[in-house]
Design a protein around this motif. Structure first.
Motif, PDB file in Angstrom:
ATOM      1  N   PRO A  79      21.736 -29.718  30.358  1.00 37.82           N
ATOM      2  CA  PRO A  79      20.737 -29.466  29.306  1.00 37.82           C
ATOM      3  C   PRO A  79      19.294 -29.691  29.763  1.00 37.82           C
ATOM      4  CG  PRO A  79      22.577 -30.739  28.434  1.00 37.82           C
ATOM      5  CD  PRO A  79      22.743 -30.698  29.918  1.00 37.82           C
ATOM      6  N   ARG A  80      19.099 -30.516  30.830  1.00 42.21           N
ATOM      7  CA  ARG A  80      17.737 -30.708  31.336  1.00 42.21           C
ATOM      8  C   ARG A  80      17.133 -29.406  31.842  1.00 42.21           C
ATOM      9  NH1 ARG A  80      19.461 -35.848  33.808  1.00 42.21           N
ATOM     10  NH2 ARG A  80      19.936 -34.664  35.685  1.00 42.21           N
ATOM     11  N   ALA A  81      17.989 -28.470  32.210  1.00 47.18           N
ATOM     12  CA  ALA A  81      17.524 -27.196  32.764  1.00 47.18           C
ATOM     13  C   ALA A  81      17.381 -26.112  31.699  1.00 47.18           C
ATOM     14  CB  ALA A  81      18.474 -26.718  33.861  1.00 47.18           C
ATOM     15  N   TRP A  82      17.663 -26.415  30.450  1.00 45.51           N
ATOM     16  CA  TRP A  82      17.497 -25.411  29.399  1.00 45.51           C
ATOM     17  C   TRP A  82      16.025 -25.024  29.273  1.00 45.51           C
ATOM     18  CZ3 TRP A  82      20.868 -26.454  24.418  1.00 45.51           C
ATOM     19  CH2 TRP A  82      22.229 -26.467  24.787  1.00 45.51           C
ATOM     20  N   ALA A  83      15.784 -23.745  29.002  1.00 46.26           N
ATOM     21  CA  ALA A  83      14.421 -23.242  28.844  1.00 46.26           C
ATOM     22  C   ALA A  83      14.420 -22.153  27.783  1.00 46.26           C
ATOM     23  CB  ALA A  83      13.906 -22.703  30.180  1.00 46.26           C
ATOM     24  N   ALA A  84      13.244 -21.607  27.512  1.00 49.68           N
ATOM     25  CA  ALA A  84      13.150 -20.515  26.541  1.00 49.68           C
ATOM     26  C   ALA A  84      13.802 -19.252  27.110  1.00 49.68           C
ATOM     27  CB  ALA A  84      11.690 -20.255  26.185  1.00 49.68           C
ATOM     28  N   TRP A  85      13.528 -18.967  28.394  1.00 51.07           N
ATOM     29  CA  TRP A  85      14.112 -17.819  29.082  1.00 51.07           C
ATOM     30  C   TRP A  85      15.038 -18.359  30.162  1.00 51.07           C
ATOM     31  CZ3 TRP A  85      10.809 -12.899  29.631  1.00 51.07           C
ATOM     32  CH2 TRP A  85       9.890 -12.804  28.585  1.00 51.07           C
ATOM     33  N   ASN A  86      16.305 -18.005  30.105  1.00 50.90           N
ATOM     34  CA  ASN A  86      17.294 -18.547  31.035  1.00 50.90           C
ATOM     35  C   ASN A  86      17.946 -17.398  31.809  1.00 50.90           C
ATOM     36  OD1 ASN A  86      17.550 -21.584  29.982  1.00 50.90           O
ATOM     37  ND2 ASN A  86      17.406 -20.237  28.209  1.00 50.90           N
ATOM     38  N   GLU A  93      20.974 -24.926  39.412  1.00 53.59           N
ATOM     39  CA  GLU A  93      20.294 -24.864  38.126  1.00 53.59           C
ATOM     40  C   GLU A  93      18.947 -25.570  38.226  1.00 53.59           C
ATOM     41  OE1 GLU A  93      24.180 -24.843  35.109  1.00 53.59           O
ATOM     42  OE2 GLU A  93      22.885 -26.605  35.218  1.00 53.59           O
ATOM     43  N   TRP A  94      17.912 -24.892  37.755  1.00 52.67           N
ATOM     44  CA  TRP A  94      16.604 -25.531  37.697  1.00 52.67           C
ATOM     45  C   TRP A  94      15.739 -24.813  36.659  1.00 52.67           C
ATOM     46  CZ3 TRP A  94      11.649 -23.612  39.038  1.00 52.67           C
ATOM     47  CH2 TRP A  94      11.633 -22.325  39.597  1.00 52.67           C
ATOM     48  N   SER A  95      14.729 -25.517  36.142  1.00 51.10           N
ATOM     49  CA  SER A  95      13.816 -24.955  35.148  1.00 51.10           C
ATOM     50  C   SER A  95      12.394 -25.381  35.493  1.00 51.10           C
ATOM     51  CB  SER A  95      14.181 -25.444  33.741  1.00 51.10           C
ATOM     52  OG  SER A  95      13.131 -25.202  32.826  1.00 51.10           O
ATOM     53  N   GLY A  96      11.437 -24.535  35.154  1.00 49.69           N
ATOM     54  CA  GLY A  96      10.041 -24.830  35.493  1.00 49.69           C
ATOM     55  C   GLY A  96       9.277 -25.562  34.414  1.00 49.69           C
ATOM     56  N   SER A  97       9.950 -26.118  33.429  1.00 48.08           N
ATOM     57  CA  SER A  97       9.252 -26.755  32.302  1.00 48.08           C
ATOM     58  C   SER A  97       8.424 -27.958  32.747  1.00 48.08           C
ATOM     59  CB  SER A  97      10.254 -27.190  31.240  1.00 48.08           C
ATOM     60  OG  SER A  97      10.998 -26.088  30.776  1.00 48.08           O
ATOM     61  N   VAL A 144      12.546 -29.257  36.922  1.00 46.98           N
ATOM     62  CA  VAL A 144      12.606 -28.615  38.244  1.00 46.98           C
ATOM     63  C   VAL A 144      13.726 -29.246  39.060  1.00 46.98           C
ATOM     64  CG1 VAL A 144      11.406 -28.327  40.447  1.00 46.98           C
ATOM     65  CG2 VAL A 144      10.192 -27.891  38.298  1.00 46.98           C
ATOM     66  N   PHE A 145      13.812 -30.566  38.992  1.00 51.14           N
ATOM     67  CA  PHE A 145      14.885 -31.289  39.698  1.00 51.14           C
ATOM     68  C   PHE A 145      15.940 -31.747  38.690  1.00 51.14           C
ATOM     69  CE2 PHE A 145      11.177 -31.732  42.494  1.00 51.14           C
ATOM     70  CZ  PHE A 145      11.724 -31.263  43.690  1.00 51.14           C
ATOM     71  N   ILE A 205       0.886 -16.625  12.929  1.00 47.99           N
ATOM     72  CA  ILE A 205       1.560 -16.853  14.199  1.00 47.99           C
ATOM     73  C   ILE A 205       1.809 -18.348  14.382  1.00 47.99           C
ATOM     74  CG2 ILE A 205       0.644 -14.787  15.312  1.00 47.99           C
ATOM     75  CD1 ILE A 205      -1.480 -16.521  16.646  1.00 47.99           C
ATOM     76  N   ALA A 206       2.769 -18.680  15.254  1.00 44.83           N
ATOM     77  CA  ALA A 206       3.117 -20.074  15.541  1.00 44.83           C
ATOM     78  C   ALA A 206       3.238 -20.237  17.046  1.00 44.83           C
ATOM     79  CB  ALA A 206       4.430 -20.446  14.855  1.00 44.83           C
ATOM     80  N   LYS A 207       2.982 -21.437  17.537  1.00 51.88           N
ATOM     81  CA  LYS A 207       3.070 -21.692  18.979  1.00 51.88           C
ATOM     82  C   LYS A 207       4.501 -21.467  19.478  1.00 51.88           C
ATOM     83  CE  LYS A 207      -0.811 -24.844  19.629  1.00 51.88           C
ATOM     84  NZ  LYS A 207      -1.255 -26.175  20.117  1.00 51.88           N
ATOM     85  N   SER A 208       4.590 -20.930  20.690  1.00 51.07           N
ATOM     86  CA  SER A 208       5.879 -20.643  21.301  1.00 51.07           C
ATOM     87  C   SER A 208       5.953 -21.285  22.683  1.00 51.07           C
ATOM     88  CB  SER A 208       6.085 -19.129  21.399  1.00 51.07           C
ATOM     89  OG  SER A 208       7.373 -18.820  21.886  1.00 51.07           O
ATOM     90  N   ASP A 209       7.094 -21.149  23.302  1.00 47.67           N
ATOM     91  CA  ASP A 209       7.379 -21.768  24.600  1.00 47.67           C
ATOM     92  C   ASP A 209       7.786 -20.653  25.557  1.00 47.67           C
ATOM     93  OD1 ASP A 209       8.307 -23.212  26.745  1.00 47.67           O
ATOM     94  OD2 ASP A 209      10.032 -24.059  25.714  1.00 47.67           O
ATOM     95  N   MET A 210       7.205 -20.628  26.756  1.00 56.05           N
ATOM     96  CA  MET A 210       7.568 -19.607  27.732  1.00 56.05           C
ATOM     97  C   MET A 210       8.188 -20.228  28.985  1.00 56.05           C
ATOM     98  SD  MET A 210       7.189 -16.351  27.102  1.00 56.05           S
ATOM     99  CE  MET A 210       6.572 -15.445  28.504  1.00 56.05           C
ATOM    100  N   SER A 211       8.940 -21.311  28.808  1.00 53.98           N
ATOM    101  CA  SER A 211       9.593 -21.939  29.958  1.00 53.98           C
ATOM    102  C   SER A 211      10.694 -21.026  30.502  1.00 53.98           C
ATOM    103  CB  SER A 211      10.165 -23.299  29.553  1.00 53.98           C
ATOM    104  OG  SER A 211      11.024 -23.170  28.429  1.00 53.98           O
ATOM    105  N   PHE A 212      11.104 -21.293  31.738  1.00 49.41           N
ATOM    106  CA  PHE A 212      11.936 -20.355  32.495  1.00 49.41           C
ATOM    107  C   PHE A 212      12.941 -21.141  33.327  1.00 49.41           C
ATOM    108  CE2 PHE A 212      11.932 -18.509  36.896  1.00 49.41           C
ATOM    109  CZ  PHE A 212      12.730 -17.400  36.645  1.00 49.41           C
ATOM    110  N   SER A 213      14.211 -20.756  33.284  1.00 48.23           N
ATOM    111  CA  SER A 213      15.230 -21.440  34.088  1.00 48.23           C
ATOM    112  C   SER A 213      16.050 -20.424  34.877  1.00 48.23           C
ATOM    113  CB  SER A 213      16.162 -22.275  33.193  1.00 48.23           C
ATOM    114  OG  SER A 213      17.164 -21.456  32.603  1.00 48.23           O
ATOM    115  N   VAL A 214      16.718 -20.920  35.907  1.00 48.87           N
ATOM    116  CA  VAL A 214      17.549 -20.077  36.767  1.00 48.87           C
ATOM    117  C   VAL A 214      18.914 -20.731  36.945  1.00 48.87           C
ATOM    118  CG1 VAL A 214      17.832 -19.097  39.082  1.00 48.87           C
ATOM    119  CG2 VAL A 214      15.570 -19.131  38.016  1.00 48.87           C
ATOM    120  N   GLN A 215      19.962 -19.924  36.781  1.00 46.32           N
ATOM    121  CA  GLN A 215      21.321 -20.313  37.163  1.00 46.32           C
ATOM    122  C   GLN A 215      21.770 -19.359  38.261  1.00 46.32           C
ATOM    123  OE1 GLN A 215      24.146 -20.982  33.690  1.00 46.32           O
ATOM    124  NE2 GLN A 215      22.505 -19.899  32.630  1.00 46.32           N
TER     125      GLN A 215
END
Length: 454
Positions: free
Chosen positions: A318-325, A105-109, A114-115, A83-93
């Protein structure tokens, strides 16, 4: 003893892996690959030097963590799957939700994401959403820590929509955070999620650390694609049948008959490791009253997944890009719209290319055909109150008329749930029939997952 396993998703594979060496197994799979929602697809794209490179991309099951996937991690360890480390960041459009009707647009990373739109630093509606997130985490953590009480009048059986109204959560919190997050988790329209009992959301989010600000679990993915574990299990099953749909399951006092195209075979037991509605269809008129009521109570949401390289579906900033969008439907009737979610695979899996690789669930606009790499259909269970009540009755069906049921639909709908249900079904068969290894007893025991022979 002959045991038929119908379905090669994680539940069927777990049952087969546990019963190896203890029974004569036959694995039936109607599709053209083994694994169910574990579906790794080969993709060829140029690497940084422009050399075409082929690699695996997971389009279904993607991530796990140490806190809530202990059995899956034990399985991977037993199979020597890396297994390898993953990212579970989340963004909203959210189209039209920003100032002046622009897209929010914002992301919780991190604080910067966020801003991502700096004007939200002075946006009272956005700040109200953030305050509600903190309050929501506090309230739901308190509910989770009190323990479960799922009696008929329990507050945890209250629909989520009523819960949000009673607790006076803002529309901004509901539409820009809560429903997007729930949509990402359960892949179903928001009107269905608002009918979920509070217990469904609280139990899952608490267990997965989603309502904690600190001490969140590290997430992982399977290096090289999740098909690594599927292949290792399937290789150990001598009688595995791909593209062999079961048409009917007939039961009598002596055992089970499995009907496929042009064939009828007799088995001593069957594990129905497919979706509950599929099990009901295969049992037909032979289903008991209890089986009909339980299996029919679990509904499914069909979802369309498109694998592609079109990064324009991601947030414009692109600042708002996340793993889950998450992309909120632009129409006024957002509650009935299918959830639209763009997985940025480069953030979720270690890929040998820098070009964005995306899996879009129910994309709101068609992806350019020249950028589409594949298209797939996945059905996800809907965990409303009827489903929660039906799950409590599954235990009473197990082993009746030589039949056991397994699937992620018996839990939260995730990989660990499917795995545990397959383990339980196999353990019950072992106990019911007093199965012992045919040969090489100790070796067979060592191959079994921890706890199966405890």
């Amino acid at each position: 003893m002959r045991v038929a396993i119908v379905g090669s998703g994680i539940a069927g594979l777990a049952a087969a892996h546990t019963l190896q060496g203890l029974a004569d197994l036959t694995l039936f799979e109607s599709g053209d690959y083994f694994g169910g929602h574990t579906h790794t697809v080969d993709v060829t794209l140029p690497d940084a030097q422009g050399t075409p490179t082929t690699f695996g991309v997971d389009t279904g099951f993607l991530v796990l963590n140490e806190r809530t996937y202990p059995n899956l991690l034990a399985l991977f360890s037993a199979l020597d799957v890396s297994i390898a480390k993953s990212d579970m960041s989340f963004s909203v459009q959210a189209d039209g939700a920003g100032p002046g009707g622009q897209t929010l647009e914002w992301s919780g990373s991190n604080l910067s994401s966020v801003f991502a739109q700096r004007r939200n630093l002075a946006n009272p509606r956005f700040l109200r959403m953030l305050a509600d997130i903190v309050r929501f985490n506090r309230i739901t953590s308190r509910l989770a820590e009190k323990g479960e009480d799922l009696g008929e009048h329990s507050a945890l059986l209250q629909p989520l929509g009523d819960f949000l109204r009673e607790q006076r959560f803002s529309d901004e919190f509901r539409d820009w955070y809560f429903l997007p997050m729930m949509g990402c988790i359960w892949s179903c329209p928001t009107d269905q999620m608002l009918a979920f009992p509070v217990a469904t959301m609280v139990r899952f989010c608490h267990n997965h650390g989603l309502i904690q600000v600190t001490n969140r679990p590290q997430w992982y993915t399977v290096a090289g694609g999740a098909r690594q574990y599927v292949q290792k299990i399937v290789e150990g099953i001598a009688d595995r049948r791909l593209a062999t749909p079961v048409r009917q399951v007939l039961r009598d006092p002596q055992g089970v008959r499995i009907v496929t195209d042009g064939h009828v075979e007799r088995f001593d037991a069957v594990v129905m490791a497919c979706h509950s509605d599929q099990s009901l269809r295969l049992l037909g008129n032979g289903a008991s009253q209890n089986e009909r009521e339980v299996l029919a109570a679990i509904r499914y949401q069909p979802n369309r997944a498109v694998l592609h390289t079109d990064a324009s579906v991601l947030p414009a900033n692109p600042r708002a890009w996340a793993a889950w969008n998450y992309q909120r439907a632009p129409s006024a009737d957002v509650e009935s719209a299918q959830v639209c979610l763009h997985y940025l695979i480069n953030r979720l899996q270690p890929l040998p290319v820098t070009q964005p690789v995306v899996v879009s669930l129910n994309p709101q606009r068609e992806i350019a055909p020249t950028q589409v790499l594949g298209e797939y259909a996945y059905d996800h269970p809907v965990f409303d109150l009827a489903a929660i009540r039906a799950q409590a009755r599954v235990h009473d069906m197990q082993g009746q008329r030589h039949t056991w049921f397994a699937g992620a639909w018996t839990g939260y709908g995730f990989h660990e749930d499917g795995l545990k249900s397959g383990l339980r079904a196999a353990r019950s068969i072992i106990d019911t029939h007093g199965l012992v290894p045919v040969e090489g007893g100790e070796a067979a025991r060592r191959q079994a997952l921890p706890g199966v022979f405890a």
